[in-house]
Design a protein around this motif. Structure first.
Motif, PDB file in Angstrom:
ATOM      1  N   ASN A 168      36.404  30.096  68.728  1.00  0.00           N
ATOM      2  CA  ASN A 168      37.011  30.910  67.675  1.00  0.00           C
ATOM      3  C   ASN A 168      35.942  31.718  66.946  1.00  0.00           C
ATOM      4  O   ASN A 168      35.255  31.190  66.079  1.00  0.00           O
ATOM      5  CB  ASN A 168      37.765  30.022  66.686  1.00  0.00           C
ATOM      6  CG  ASN A 168      38.507  30.825  65.636  1.00  0.00           C
ATOM      7  OD1 ASN A 168      38.531  32.050  65.663  1.00  0.00           O
ATOM      8  ND2 ASN A 168      39.100  30.131  64.696  1.00  0.00           N
ATOM      9  N   PRO A 169      35.818  33.002  67.265  1.00  0.00           N
ATOM     10  CA  PRO A 169      34.791  33.809  66.608  1.00  0.00           C
ATOM     11  C   PRO A 169      35.142  34.189  65.170  1.00  0.00           C
ATOM     12  O   PRO A 169      34.284  34.653  64.436  1.00  0.00           O
ATOM     13  CB  PRO A 169      34.705  35.051  67.488  1.00  0.00           C
ATOM     14  CG  PRO A 169      36.057  35.161  68.106  1.00  0.00           C
ATOM     15  CD  PRO A 169      36.532  33.743  68.285  1.00  0.00           C
ATOM     16  N   GLY A 215      38.817  44.265  68.208  1.00  0.00           N
ATOM     17  CA  GLY A 215      38.940  42.847  67.863  1.00  0.00           C
ATOM     18  C   GLY A 215      39.272  41.993  69.075  1.00  0.00           C
ATOM     19  O   GLY A 215      38.707  40.905  69.265  1.00  0.00           O
ATOM     20  N   LEU A 216      40.193  42.476  69.910  1.00  0.00           N
ATOM     21  CA  LEU A 216      40.540  41.747  71.130  1.00  0.00           C
ATOM     22  C   LEU A 216      39.345  41.663  72.077  1.00  0.00           C
ATOM     23  O   LEU A 216      39.105  40.631  72.714  1.00  0.00           O
ATOM     24  CB  LEU A 216      41.725  42.416  71.821  1.00  0.00           C
ATOM     25  CG  LEU A 216      43.062  42.308  71.091  1.00  0.00           C
ATOM     26  CD1 LEU A 216      44.115  43.174  71.769  1.00  0.00           C
ATOM     27  CD2 LEU A 216      43.518  40.864  71.005  1.00  0.00           C
ATOM     28  N   LYS A 217      38.580  42.741  72.159  1.00  0.00           N
ATOM     29  CA  LYS A 217      37.367  42.757  72.992  1.00  0.00           C
ATOM     30  C   LYS A 217      36.358  41.732  72.472  1.00  0.00           C
ATOM     31  O   LYS A 217      35.757  40.986  73.244  1.00  0.00           O
ATOM     32  CB  LYS A 217      36.768  44.169  72.975  1.00  0.00           C
ATOM     33  CG  LYS A 217      35.510  44.337  73.775  1.00  0.00           C
ATOM     34  CD  LYS A 217      35.094  45.809  73.721  1.00  0.00           C
ATOM     35  CE  LYS A 217      33.630  45.991  73.873  1.00  0.00           C
ATOM     36  NZ  LYS A 217      33.227  47.388  73.698  1.00  0.00           N
ATOM     37  N   TYR A 218      36.208  41.675  71.163  1.00  0.00           N
ATOM     38  CA  TYR A 218      35.288  40.723  70.520  1.00  0.00           C
ATOM     39  C   TYR A 218      35.680  39.286  70.854  1.00  0.00           C
ATOM     40  O   TYR A 218      34.836  38.455  71.205  1.00  0.00           O
ATOM     41  CB  TYR A 218      35.320  40.981  69.017  1.00  0.00           C
ATOM     42  CG  TYR A 218      34.405  40.129  68.181  1.00  0.00           C
ATOM     43  CD1 TYR A 218      33.036  40.356  68.158  1.00  0.00           C
ATOM     44  CD2 TYR A 218      34.915  39.100  67.389  1.00  0.00           C
ATOM     45  CE1 TYR A 218      32.198  39.581  67.371  1.00  0.00           C
ATOM     46  CE2 TYR A 218      34.084  38.327  66.600  1.00  0.00           C
ATOM     47  CZ  TYR A 218      32.737  38.570  66.597  1.00  0.00           C
ATOM     48  OH  TYR A 218      31.906  37.802  65.818  1.00  0.00           O
ATOM     49  N   VAL A 219      36.980  38.991  70.761  1.00  0.00           N
ATOM     50  CA  VAL A 219      37.472  37.642  71.073  1.00  0.00           C
ATOM     51  C   VAL A 219      37.232  37.324  72.546  1.00  0.00           C
ATOM     52  O   VAL A 219      36.797  36.225  72.887  1.00  0.00           O
ATOM     53  CB  VAL A 219      38.973  37.522  70.715  1.00  0.00           C
ATOM     54  CG1 VAL A 219      39.566  36.238  71.280  1.00  0.00           C
ATOM     55  CG2 VAL A 219      39.163  37.575  69.212  1.00  0.00           C
ATOM     56  N   ARG A 220      37.511  38.290  73.427  1.00  0.00           N
ATOM     57  CA  ARG A 220      37.313  38.066  74.852  1.00  0.00           C
ATOM     58  C   ARG A 220      35.843  37.764  75.179  1.00  0.00           C
ATOM     59  O   ARG A 220      35.530  36.851  75.938  1.00  0.00           O
ATOM     60  CB  ARG A 220      37.806  39.276  75.649  1.00  0.00           C
ATOM     61  CG  ARG A 220      37.846  39.009  77.157  1.00  0.00           C
ATOM     62  CD  ARG A 220      38.307  40.216  77.966  1.00  0.00           C
ATOM     63  NE  ARG A 220      37.286  41.252  77.952  1.00  0.00           N
ATOM     64  CZ  ARG A 220      37.394  42.425  77.322  1.00  0.00           C
ATOM     65  NH1 ARG A 220      38.486  42.733  76.651  1.00  0.00           N
ATOM     66  NH2 ARG A 220      36.416  43.309  77.363  1.00  0.00           N
ATOM     67  N   ILE A 221      34.943  38.519  74.572  1.00  0.00           N
ATOM     68  CA  ILE A 221      33.508  38.295  74.816  1.00  0.00           C
ATOM     69  C   ILE A 221      33.104  36.896  74.343  1.00  0.00           C
ATOM     70  O   ILE A 221      32.388  36.177  75.044  1.00  0.00           O
ATOM     71  CB  ILE A 221      32.659  39.385  74.127  1.00  0.00           C
ATOM     72  CG1 ILE A 221      32.845  40.726  74.849  1.00  0.00           C
ATOM     73  CG2 ILE A 221      31.191  38.988  74.072  1.00  0.00           C
ATOM     74  CD1 ILE A 221      32.264  41.920  74.105  1.00  0.00           C
ATOM     75  N   HIS A 222      33.563  36.511  73.162  1.00  0.00           N
ATOM     76  CA  HIS A 222      33.226  35.176  72.657  1.00  0.00           C
ATOM     77  C   HIS A 222      33.824  34.079  73.529  1.00  0.00           C
ATOM     78  O   HIS A 222      33.184  33.056  73.757  1.00  0.00           O
ATOM     79  CB  HIS A 222      33.677  35.021  71.204  1.00  0.00           C
ATOM     80  CG  HIS A 222      32.704  35.581  70.236  1.00  0.00           C
ATOM     81  ND1 HIS A 222      31.741  34.818  69.615  1.00  0.00           N
ATOM     82  CD2 HIS A 222      32.490  36.855  69.809  1.00  0.00           C
ATOM     83  CE1 HIS A 222      31.005  35.588  68.829  1.00  0.00           C
ATOM     84  NE2 HIS A 222      31.439  36.831  68.934  1.00  0.00           N
TER      85      HIS A 222
END
Length: 125
Positions: free
Chosen positions: A108-109, A94-101
């Motif tokens: 805000n993904p 989840g943190l990786k997903y937020v960082r990529i977005h």
């Protein structure tokens, strides 16, 4: 305790293999973990009670007390139905997903997930 938690000592003389259970984490079912909220939609005890009974629980009512306690146990079981390693891995993803977005310029993904109106069908009852 109204709802006991199974431990290795409970498996004496049972058909269950005690080697399958790990008792090395004394806080296994006693605390929340960072990331639990990412895997389970949480609705507070009072809101669920209201959705079921369309009123607040009465403090001196034994049935209401049992209902509130049972609702709390269901909420905790939903969180604790996954191992720590699963929660940690999902949190990292989840943190990786937020960082990529964020790197892509998206603020805000994750859309807001509540609060919901009373009698919203999210709970399945």
């Amino acid at each position: 305790m109204l709802f006991p938690v199974l431990s290795i000592q409970d498996l004496d003389d049972s058909l269950e293999d005690d080697g399958r259970m790990e008792d090395e984490d004394p806080l296994r079912f006693c605390e929340a973990r960072d990331g639990d909220h990412l895997l389970t939609t949480f609705v507070c005890d009072s809101c669920i009670f209201w959705d079921l009974r369309e009123r607040q629980p009465v403090a001196d009512n034994a049935r209401d007390s049992l209902m509130v306690t049972s609702i709390r146990r269901v909420n905790l079981d939903a969180f604790w139905s996954r191992e720590r390693s699963t929660v940690q891995k999902n949190r990292r993803e989840g943190l990786k997903y937020v960082r990529i977005h964020n790197d892509l310029g998206e603020a805000n993904p994750y859309p807001a997930r509540g609060p919901w109106d009373v009698r919203d069908n999210r709970l399945g009852y």
